[in-house]
Design a protein around this motif. Structure first.
Motif, PDB file in Angstrom:
ATOM      1  N   TYR A 348      20.188 -18.754  19.084  1.00 47.87           N
ATOM      2  CA  TYR A 348      20.349 -20.140  19.511  1.00 47.87           C
ATOM      3  C   TYR A 348      21.139 -20.955  18.491  1.00 47.87           C
ATOM      4  O   TYR A 348      21.874 -21.884  18.848  1.00 47.87           O
ATOM      5  CB  TYR A 348      18.970 -20.776  19.727  1.00 47.87           C
ATOM      6  N   ALA A 349      21.031 -20.599  17.229  1.00 48.88           N
ATOM      7  CA  ALA A 349      21.754 -21.354  16.199  1.00 48.88           C
ATOM      8  C   ALA A 349      23.262 -21.139  16.276  1.00 48.88           C
ATOM      9  O   ALA A 349      24.041 -21.948  15.757  1.00 48.88           O
ATOM     10  CB  ALA A 349      21.255 -20.948  14.807  1.00 48.88           C
ATOM     11  N   LEU A 350      23.701 -20.040  16.919  1.00 53.10           N
ATOM     12  CA  LEU A 350      25.128 -19.731  16.996  1.00 53.10           C
ATOM     13  C   LEU A 350      25.730 -19.979  18.375  1.00 53.10           C
ATOM     14  O   LEU A 350      26.925 -19.782  18.565  1.00 53.10           O
ATOM     15  CB  LEU A 350      25.370 -18.262  16.609  1.00 53.10           C
ATOM     16  N   LYS A 351      24.905 -20.395  19.338  1.00 55.00           N
ATOM     17  CA  LYS A 351      25.419 -20.559  20.702  1.00 55.00           C
ATOM     18  C   LYS A 351      26.517 -21.610  20.782  1.00 55.00           C
ATOM     19  O   LYS A 351      27.550 -21.401  21.444  1.00 55.00           O
ATOM     20  CB  LYS A 351      24.271 -20.922  21.657  1.00 55.00           C
ATOM     21  N   SER A 352      26.323 -22.725  20.120  1.00 48.48           N
ATOM     22  CA  SER A 352      27.345 -23.776  20.185  1.00 48.48           C
ATOM     23  C   SER A 352      28.636 -23.305  19.534  1.00 48.48           C
ATOM     24  O   SER A 352      29.733 -23.589  20.031  1.00 48.48           O
ATOM     25  CB  SER A 352      26.832 -25.041  19.489  1.00 48.48           C
ATOM     26  N   ALA A 353      28.539 -22.581  18.431  1.00 52.64           N
ATOM     27  CA  ALA A 353      29.739 -22.071  17.768  1.00 52.64           C
ATOM     28  C   ALA A 353      30.459 -21.050  18.637  1.00 52.64           C
ATOM     29  O   ALA A 353      31.697 -21.014  18.690  1.00 52.64           O
ATOM     30  CB  ALA A 353      29.376 -21.464  16.414  1.00 52.64           C
ATOM     31  N   VAL A 354      29.703 -20.215  19.334  1.00 54.94           N
ATOM     32  CA  VAL A 354      30.317 -19.235  20.241  1.00 54.94           C
ATOM     33  C   VAL A 354      31.035 -19.934  21.387  1.00 54.94           C
ATOM     34  O   VAL A 354      32.144 -19.558  21.778  1.00 54.94           O
ATOM     35  CB  VAL A 354      29.242 -18.257  20.763  1.00 54.94           C
ATOM     36  N   GLU A 355      30.414 -20.969  21.932  1.00 52.29           N
ATOM     37  CA  GLU A 355      31.050 -21.702  23.034  1.00 52.29           C
ATOM     38  C   GLU A 355      32.327 -22.388  22.562  1.00 52.29           C
ATOM     39  O   GLU A 355      33.334 -22.414  23.284  1.00 52.29           O
ATOM     40  CB  GLU A 355      30.055 -22.717  23.596  1.00 52.29           C
ATOM     41  N   ILE A 356      32.310 -22.937  21.351  1.00 55.19           N
ATOM     42  CA  ILE A 356      33.528 -23.570  20.813  1.00 55.19           C
ATOM     43  C   ILE A 356      34.637 -22.540  20.642  1.00 55.19           C
ATOM     44  O   ILE A 356      35.806 -22.794  20.979  1.00 55.19           O
ATOM     45  CB  ILE A 356      33.201 -24.277  19.483  1.00 55.19           C
ATOM     46  N   GLU A 357      34.294 -21.357  20.136  1.00 54.91           N
ATOM     47  CA  GLU A 357      35.310 -20.313  19.931  1.00 54.91           C
ATOM     48  C   GLU A 357      35.842 -19.797  21.269  1.00 54.91           C
ATOM     49  O   GLU A 357      37.039 -19.547  21.415  1.00 54.91           O
ATOM     50  CB  GLU A 357      34.702 -19.165  19.117  1.00 54.91           C
ATOM     51  N   LEU A 358      34.971 -19.644  22.270  1.00 54.43           N
ATOM     52  CA  LEU A 358      35.431 -19.206  23.588  1.00 54.43           C
ATOM     53  C   LEU A 358      36.359 -20.240  24.216  1.00 54.43           C
ATOM     54  O   LEU A 358      37.382 -19.881  24.826  1.00 54.43           O
ATOM     55  CB  LEU A 358      34.230 -18.947  24.501  1.00 54.43           C
ATOM     56  N   ASN A 359      36.037 -21.514  24.062  1.00 54.43           N
ATOM     57  CA  ASN A 359      36.908 -22.564  24.591  1.00 54.43           C
ATOM     58  C   ASN A 359      38.258 -22.565  23.892  1.00 54.43           C
ATOM     59  O   ASN A 359      39.300 -22.761  24.527  1.00 54.43           O
ATOM     60  CB  ASN A 359      36.232 -23.934  24.440  1.00 54.43           C
ATOM     61  N   ARG A 360      38.247 -22.334  22.570  1.00 56.16           N
ATOM     62  CA  ARG A 360      39.516 -22.291  21.835  1.00 56.16           C
ATOM     63  C   ARG A 360      40.391 -21.129  22.315  1.00 56.16           C
ATOM     64  O   ARG A 360      41.599 -21.288  22.539  1.00 56.16           O
ATOM     65  CB  ARG A 360      39.251 -22.147  20.333  1.00 56.16           C
TER      66      ARG A 360
END
Length: 464
Positions: A348-360
């Motif tokens: 859960y701590a990395l979900k937002s970072a993963v979503e940002i990288e996928l969007n990029r």
């Protein structure tokens, strides 16, 4: 067969091993048609791995015995460059003969002198000279250490001041002793007989050969290489361009107090800390304090390259480009069945970072959203040192077993060095997101589908 030993590279030359192997095969009465099998079976794992790479794309079993031996000779007995060997030979120098004049006179005075007698007399004379020289050097070193007539080699003045030399090209540091020629109340015998007897290089201050640490600094002597002007670059410190002299040996950046007040106008406060600094000749430097500043530096050469080759060099945060006129095609084995793997659970701590990288990646055109797919591989999140993440794909159970691997021999280190022979300029280039610069053919993109907690994505570029 037990007498046949394996070849260990580095333990002996391959030609010697081949001679022993042929003798052993003859003793065992091995037929010519079976020599190839004996060679492959008993040559050893390391040599066989090299041989297999050299025989690609064919297998070593398809080669003849003579062809396998020829391949091994190319690996372990490479051809020498004639030009290189000539250069090494021409660089050889012949040592001088008898340099002791007393020994020469002694030899010339002997009638019917033989070569053996001359060698014995010369060797004995050389041995005596060397031992005598060592005894003399030892006594001189003790004479220096006892402190008689010669100062200690460590130079530290009782009083010294540091000044800013503005007469040189780059405004560099200079220093002077309070009383040149004296140290702690003792006079320094500059270039004395004891110091000359020791083997020192040329002093960059006075030009004489002696220990530079015993040379008193002259008034106004600059502590940088006198062969040319110092290298000065402008660095932005707290949004102000300030010229600095480049000193690769310095552990900290120093500045006179008057220039500190001029550039910073008391905007930065000095913290008084006990810091011990010294100049090149071990002179102590009085430190008033230290402060932390924001520094920005970009060498003009790098800046010019960025704007001269905008299609090659990545500028700021612009997305990486792609290699033109080349696409990656993936070939699968016959009768391969698609594999759809579920998505791995992301912390859960990395979900937002993963979503940002996928969007990029989606904005840059590296990936695109898909709704259905027969193939799917899970992603693995790898944290980076800069607090960002790297999205990797786990293909060990999905695509990798199905791929038709193209074999390509890797170059040997010796061959690479041989190709670089004669070069004068070398560089290292770092490709930003190197694999993402390779476009994937449209018909192969379905194999590179990933399964994430946000759904399915198809890669348009190659990934790691």
């Amino acid at each position: 067969m037990s007498n046949i030993s394996q070849y260990i590279p580095g333990s002996e030359s391959f030609s010697n091993y081949l001679d022993r192997l042929n003798v052993q095969l003859t003793v065992l009465k091995v037929k010519d048609a079976d020599k190839k099998s004996y060679l492959i079976a008993y040559i050893g794992s390391e040599a066989y791995s090299q041989l297999k790479d050299a025989c690609l794309p064919e297998e070593p079993q398809l080669k003849s015995y003579d062809e396998l031996v020829s391949k091994l000779e190319e690996i372990y007995s490479p051809r020498r460059l004639v030009i290189s060997e000539r250069f090494i030979f021409n660089q050889r120098t012949q040592n001088q003969g008898i340099s002791d004049e007393s020994c020469q006179r002694k030899l010339l005075g002997i009638d019917s002198l033989t070569f053996e007698e001359a060698c014995k007399i010369a060797l004995d004379s050389e041995l005596v000279c060397n031992q005598t020289q060592q005894m003399n050097n030892k006594s001189q070193v003790n004479f220096v250490n006892n402190g008689k007539n010669v100062s200690r080699q460590t130079h530290s003045s009782s009083k010294s001041e540091l000044k800013w030399n503005e007469n040189s090209g780059g405004k560099s540091w200079s220093g002077k002793s309070s009383k040149p020629g004296q140290k702690n109340g003792q006079s320094i015998q500059h270039g004395s007989q004891s110091s000359r007897s020791l083997k020192f290089g040329k002093c960059y201050r006075c030009g004489r050969k002696h220990d530079v640490r015993t040379c008193p600094p002259e008034s106004g002597n600059v502590f940088h290489n006198s062969g040319g002007n110092p290298l000065v670059i402008k660095i932005k410190v707290n949004n102000k361009l300030i010229p600095f002299e480049v000193d690769s040996g310095a552990s900290v950046a120093v500045m006179p107090i008057k220039y500190f007040n001029m550039y910073f106008n008391n905007s930065c406060k000095l913290e008084k800390k006990h810091i011990q600094l010294s100049s090149v000749n071990c002179e102590p430097v009085k430190v008033l304090g230290q402060t932390l500043v924001n520094v920005e530096i970009e060498i003009d050469v790098i800046k010019n390259i960025k704007y001269k080759f905008p299609g090659v060099v990545k500028i700021n945060d612009k997305p990486a480009g792609n290699i033109k006129d080349h696409e990656v095609n993936l070939s699968l084995k016959e009768n391969s069945v698609p594999v759809f793997h579920r998505a791995y659970q992301v912390p859960y701590a990395l979900k937002s970072a993963v979503e940002i990288e996928l969007n990029r990646l989606e904005v840059e055109g590296v990936i695109c959203k898909v709704s259905i797919s027969d193939w799917a591989s899970p992603i693995v999140v790898v944290p980076k040192k800069n607090n960002k993440i790297r999205i990797c794909v786990d293909l060990k159970t999905t695509l990798n077993p199905k791929l038709q691997i193209e074999q390509h021999p890797l170059p040997r280190v010796d061959d690479v060095f041989n190709e670089l022979f004669g070069g004068s300029v070398f560089t290292v280039l770092d490709l930003a997101e190197a694999y993402l610069q390779l476009q994937v053919a449209p018909e192969s993109r379905k194999f590179l589908t990933i399964n994430t907690h946000k759904g399915l994505y198809c890669f348009n570029r190659l990934y790691t």
